[in-house]
Write an enzyme that holds these catalytic residues in place. Sequence first.
Site, mmCIF file in Angstrom:
data_model
loop_
_atom_site.group_PDB
_atom_site.id
_atom_site.type_symbol
_atom_site.label_atom_id
_atom_site.label_comp_id
_atom_site.label_asym_id
_atom_site.label_seq_id
_atom_site.Cartn_x
_atom_site.Cartn_y
_atom_site.Cartn_z
ATOM 1 N N HIS A 1 0.812 -1.218 0.000
ATOM 2 C CA HIS A 1 0.000 0.000 0.000
ATOM 3 C C HIS A 1 0.840 1.261 0.000
ATOM 4 C CE1 HIS A 1 -2.357 -3.290 1.849
ATOM 5 N NE2 HIS A 1 -3.292 -2.828 1.056
ATOM 6 N N HIS B 1 -5.681 0.617 -3.152
ATOM 7 C CA HIS B 1 -6.591 0.599 -4.299
ATOM 8 C C HIS B 1 -6.396 1.860 -5.145
ATOM 9 C CE1 HIS B 1 -8.842 2.776 -1.139
ATOM 10 N NE2 HIS B 1 -9.639 3.271 -2.071
ATOM 11 N N GLY C 1 -11.099 -0.981 -7.940
ATOM 12 C CA GLY C 1 -11.961 -0.172 -8.784
ATOM 13 C C GLY C 1 -11.645 -0.249 -10.267
ATOM 14 N N SER D 1 -15.121 -7.936 -8.468
ATOM 15 C CA SER D 1 -16.538 -7.913 -8.832
ATOM 16 C C SER D 1 -16.752 -7.554 -10.298
ATOM 17 C CB SER D 1 -17.300 -6.929 -7.936
ATOM 18 O OG SER D 1 -16.761 -5.629 -8.042
#
Length: 198
Positions: free
Chosen positions: A102, A122, A156, A177
């Site tokens: 990160h 992210h 994302g 997803s």
Amino acid sequence: MNRLHLMTTGQQGRETLERTLPELATHVDQIHLREPHWSAQELVTCIELLMKRGVPAERLIVHDRLDVALVTGIGIQLTTRSIPVDRVRRRFPELRIGQSVHSLMEAAAAEQAGADYVMYGHIFETGSKPGVPPRGLHALKHIVDQTTIPVIAIGGINPANVRDALATGCSGVAVLSGILRQAIPLKAADRFREVMQR
């Protein structure tokens, strides 16, 4: 070649994944089993079934579970809570090891410790981290520029922004997803591949 990593979401049942993942295996480069609530036995059973159904071991990666990776002969994705990369690398020099990071400091440490690649994010806003600001493309490019091992962008990622992520020089993207929670996962994976190859 830009690589497409598919990550399980923790929201599909084992039977669904055992049916869907073999179909997706030839449309993505890596399949990550990130199922923190599964037992070691469930993970091993699923991985062995996937391989029996034609998914090559080299395409499979399990998150955090060193025991499962060693028993099944697949790669491992380590997190900040996992056994450190250098200790795993010393004991198991042939193991394929990824590290979730990160920050640049974490990425540099992972590289020095012997990780084969890092996964950074992210990058964009994502429903899985509500209220947490994304790190963005500039930070991703900085990680890419300051490391020599492959960097995989996560968070994302969708067909509309995947080219922006790849423009930073990262080696690929990870999608959750955006594939597995779509009505037709195979079609969603092909859409990513189509856009990534432009």
